[in-house]
Design a protein around this motif. Structure first.
Motif, mmCIF file in Angstrom:
data_model
loop_
_atom_site.group_PDB
_atom_site.id
_atom_site.type_symbol
_atom_site.label_atom_id
_atom_site.label_comp_id
_atom_site.label_asym_id
_atom_site.label_seq_id
_atom_site.Cartn_x
_atom_site.Cartn_y
_atom_site.Cartn_z
ATOM 1 N N LYS A 477 2.799 16.119 13.761
ATOM 2 C CA LYS A 477 3.652 17.064 13.037
ATOM 3 C C LYS A 477 4.167 18.149 13.982
ATOM 4 O O LYS A 477 5.328 18.568 13.904
ATOM 5 C CB LYS A 477 2.871 17.710 11.886
ATOM 6 C CG LYS A 477 2.626 16.799 10.690
ATOM 7 C CD LYS A 477 1.836 17.547 9.627
ATOM 8 C CE LYS A 477 1.522 16.644 8.433
ATOM 9 N NZ LYS A 477 2.699 16.398 7.605
ATOM 10 N N GLY A 478 3.295 18.651 14.883
ATOM 11 C CA GLY A 478 3.710 19.671 15.844
ATOM 12 C C GLY A 478 4.824 19.179 16.740
ATOM 13 O O GLY A 478 5.789 19.914 17.020
ATOM 14 N N PHE A 479 4.725 17.932 17.183
ATOM 15 C CA PHE A 479 5.780 17.332 18.003
ATOM 16 C C PHE A 479 7.079 17.233 17.211
ATOM 17 O O PHE A 479 8.160 17.567 17.709
ATOM 18 C CB PHE A 479 5.323 15.943 18.469
ATOM 19 C CG PHE A 479 6.340 15.199 19.279
ATOM 20 C CD1 PHE A 479 6.516 15.481 20.623
ATOM 21 C CD2 PHE A 479 7.128 14.216 18.703
ATOM 22 C CE1 PHE A 479 7.448 14.797 21.381
ATOM 23 C CE2 PHE A 479 8.063 13.522 19.442
ATOM 24 C CZ PHE A 479 8.228 13.813 20.791
ATOM 25 N N ALA A 480 6.969 16.786 15.949
ATOM 26 C CA ALA A 480 8.165 16.622 15.117
ATOM 27 C C ALA A 480 8.844 17.961 14.840
ATOM 28 O O ALA A 480 10.075 18.045 14.809
ATOM 29 C CB ALA A 480 7.780 15.946 13.795
ATOM 30 N N VAL A 481 8.040 19.016 14.637
ATOM 31 C CA VAL A 481 8.614 20.334 14.347
ATOM 32 C C VAL A 481 9.433 20.845 15.525
ATOM 33 O O VAL A 481 10.570 21.299 15.365
ATOM 34 C CB VAL A 481 7.499 21.344 13.985
ATOM 35 C CG1 VAL A 481 8.027 22.767 14.019
ATOM 36 C CG2 VAL A 481 6.935 21.038 12.607
ATOM 37 N N ILE A 485 13.530 21.479 15.470
ATOM 38 C CA ILE A 485 14.126 22.795 15.752
ATOM 39 C C ILE A 485 14.996 22.723 16.985
ATOM 40 O O ILE A 485 16.097 23.296 17.036
ATOM 41 C CB ILE A 485 13.026 23.864 15.912
ATOM 42 C CG1 ILE A 485 12.224 24.019 14.621
ATOM 43 C CG2 ILE A 485 13.641 25.210 16.301
ATOM 44 C CD1 ILE A 485 11.018 24.913 14.754
ATOM 45 N N GLY A 486 14.525 22.006 18.019
ATOM 46 C CA GLY A 486 15.301 21.878 19.248
ATOM 47 C C GLY A 486 16.633 21.186 19.043
ATOM 48 O O GLY A 486 17.654 21.592 19.615
ATOM 49 N N ILE A 487 16.643 20.150 18.213
ATOM 50 C CA ILE A 487 17.891 19.429 17.934
ATOM 51 C C ILE A 487 18.889 20.339 17.232
ATOM 52 O O ILE A 487 20.069 20.416 17.605
ATOM 53 C CB ILE A 487 17.612 18.177 17.085
ATOM 54 C CG1 ILE A 487 16.879 17.122 17.926
ATOM 55 C CG2 ILE A 487 18.899 17.588 16.520
ATOM 56 C CD1 ILE A 487 16.377 15.950 17.128
ATOM 57 N N LEU A 488 18.433 21.024 16.182
ATOM 58 C CA LEU A 488 19.332 21.909 15.439
ATOM 59 C C LEU A 488 19.835 23.051 16.322
ATOM 60 O O LEU A 488 21.018 23.427 16.268
ATOM 61 C CB LEU A 488 18.610 22.460 14.207
ATOM 62 C CG LEU A 488 18.192 21.413 13.163
ATOM 63 C CD1 LEU A 488 17.362 22.069 12.063
ATOM 64 C CD2 LEU A 488 19.427 20.737 12.551
ATOM 65 N N ALA A 489 18.945 23.595 17.143
ATOM 66 C CA ALA A 489 19.358 24.684 18.038
ATOM 67 C C ALA A 489 20.345 24.199 19.082
ATOM 68 O O ALA A 489 21.309 24.907 19.429
ATOM 69 C CB ALA A 489 18.121 25.288 18.711
ATOM 70 N N SER A 490 20.135 22.986 19.614
ATOM 71 C CA SER A 490 21.049 22.466 20.641
ATOM 72 C C SER A 490 22.442 22.209 20.083
ATOM 73 O O SER A 490 23.445 22.410 20.778
ATOM 74 C CB SER A 490 20.476 21.187 21.246
ATOM 75 O OG SER A 490 20.483 20.128 20.307
#
Length: 522
Positions: A477-481, A485-490
């Protein structure tokens, strides 16, 4: 120059947001929200617990026996030999005319298997289907109960998840001392099964001469005093009330300044408690917690209001833990420790150091490559990349997310993924410039042409991350979070942010006509 285009304004706001909310985590400031470190990064306790689901079935049967006893007394129905043995309730109705009332009441309880050896005798068990439901629900309830207890205990971001049919995984970051570990384990494993049980006054003087089997013949059980095992009580097997009717429990102090626990019953429990005490003046009521008698006061008058107290030589810490356990609910079945692992803080520090080294090296490699290959366009992409990292940390800090070692790996991977969109956009711009397209049109068409590829790649990765979060365990779950977030921010920084920078610099780029300097291509 279009200095104040809306894309640039949004990008500037995202930079401010990222810096403001990420700095407490980066600088470990006392004020502000910070990212919580997981078990593998700050050390702590990992436990695998097993739930004794058979006890949940027995507890359910005991609850039904209490309901039958109260119903019979409330309706003034004479029953005899009410007992519970081997998960079976047995009793006899003395008046045949009362049988319809008893049958109607029993019909309202789902999952009962009712047999009648004679017209007046009842033998009640749970059906196989109901037993399976009770066992499954007991594990689910145990997960919620343990999680509620740990939340009230004040532990940051405990992980409590079900594993298999009857096991529970508990991870407690930040547990560093033996005392903290012991307190947490006691709180987790404490059944906190409170029962108010009537002392059998007619047989009380024979408690030391009776065996448990002989006591059972009278519908009684023998219990020990909590602080003096030599002192025993003979109490009715079917309790008057149990902990399911408790709505609050708080630590208080008696006249000698000793810690006690005041508890409050719900409306149903208060009514049963009041009616029982009114009919039992002069008799004793045993306050039983986890099979031990804490006190057995004489009932001098009807006790209304639905409140009571537990005293028994508690320390302040013990009283606080018991109160937490009572408030969060009793465990439906006992749990046993199957496996325990302690992760030292030094190991967590090594993990953080290794992960940060990987992040820094990966970041430097990406930054250098982008500048060398794409020149000023690479610098613009790097600005977006730095902003992306700040946004990831800021969002995780705002929501109090837990950062685990796989989460750190997700941030490292995000560094590469975040620059991918800028590579696609810049390559589209370079292709158009090589074909003789004007700089302004090349920038606009470059973003337009790259949009479909960027969206396809990011949306598919985001869907996979959502699935990992929905079905994965804590570290997954930590990896997925972090990936999500990284995808949306990028997408925010690459599609909106860099486009806004190019709009701001467009006139300057067009005047210089030096596409090699700006985009690394003649």
């Amino acid at each position: 120059m279009k200095i104040f285009n809306y894309r640039l304004i949004i990008f500037a706001l995202s930079i401010v947001f990222g810096v403001v909310f990420a700095m407490p985590s980066f600088l470990q400031m006392e004020s502000g929200k910070k990212i919580n470190l997981g078990l593998d990064l700050q050390g702590g306790l990992h436990m695998l617990l097993g739930v004794n689901t058979d006890e949940a079935v027995s507890s359910k049967i005991k609850t039904y026996a209490t309901s039958i006893k109260y119903f019979a007394e409330d309706e003034e129905i004479l029953i005899d030999d009410l007992s519970m043995k081997n998960d079976t309730i047995r009793f006899m109705v003395l008046d045949e005319d009362e049988l319809p009332k008893v049958d109607e009441m029993l019909s309202t309880i789902k999952g009962l298997s009712i047999q009648k050896p004679t017209p007046l005798d009842y033998v009640i068990t749970l059906t196989a289907e109901e037993q399976a439901i009770v066992k499954d629900l007991s594990v689910t309830q145990a997960v919620e109960t343990i999680r509620n207890r740990l939340d009230q205990f004040g532990l940051a971001e405990p992980t409590v998840i079900r594993q298999g049919e009857a096991d529970i995984v508990v991870e407690l970051p930040g547990i560093k001392t033996i005392e903290e570990e012991r307190a947490a384990r006691e709180l987790i494993s404490k059944p906190a099964n409170l029962e108010l049980m009537a002392v059998d006054e007619d047989m009380a003087d024979q408690v030391y001469s009776l065996s448990p089997e002989q006591a059972a013949q009278y519908g009684d059980i023998i219990l020990e005093q909590q602080d003096d095992p030599a002192l025993k009580y003979l109490v009715k097997e079917i309790p008057i009330l149990n902990g399911s009717q408790i709505i609050d429990a708080k630590v208080a102090f008696d006249q000698s300044n000793q810690p006690i626990i005041n508890f409050t019953l719900n409306s149903s429990g208060a009514r049963i408690f009041g009616e029982f005490t009114a009919k039992s003046i002069g008799k004793r009521l045993a306050v039983v917690l986890d099979g031990k008698v804490y006190s057995a006061p004489n009932i001098r008058e009807r006790i209304g209001g639905g409140s009571g107290q537990i005293s028994g030589g508690f320390t302040i810490t013990e009283a606080g833990n018991v109160a937490i356990a009572l408030r969060s609910g009793a465990l439906p079945a006992s749990v046993k420790l199957l496996e325990k692992r302690s992760v030292g803080p030094s190991l967590g520090a090594d993990s953080i150091q290794a992960s940060l080294l990987a992040l820094i090296l990966g970041f430097i490699c990406v930054v250098v490559f982008m500048i060398v290959y794409y020149r000023m366009a690479g610098i613009v992409a790097n600005i977006a990349l730095i902003t992306n990292i700040f946004i990831i940390v800021a969002v995780m800090a705002m929501f109090g997310a837990t950062l685990t070692l796989p989460g750190m790996a997700g941030i490292v991977l995000t560094v590469g993924m975040a620059v991918d969109a800028n590579v696609i956009i810049t390559e589209r711009i370079r292709e158009l410039l090589k074909s003789g397209t004007s700089i302004g049109k090349a920038i606009e068409d470059g973003y337009a042409n790259a949009m479909s590829a960027i969206l396809d790649a990011n949306i598919t990765t985001l869907l996979v991350a959502v699935i990992l979060y929905a079905y994965g365990t804590g570290p997954i779950k930590g990896f997925a979070v972090t990936i999500s977030i990284g995808i949306l921010a990028s997408m925010l920084t690459a599609i909106l942010g860099t486009h806004g920078i190019y709009e701001m610099l467009l006139n300057k780029i067009q005047k210089s006509k030096n596409t090699l300097f700006w985009f690394g291509v003649k």
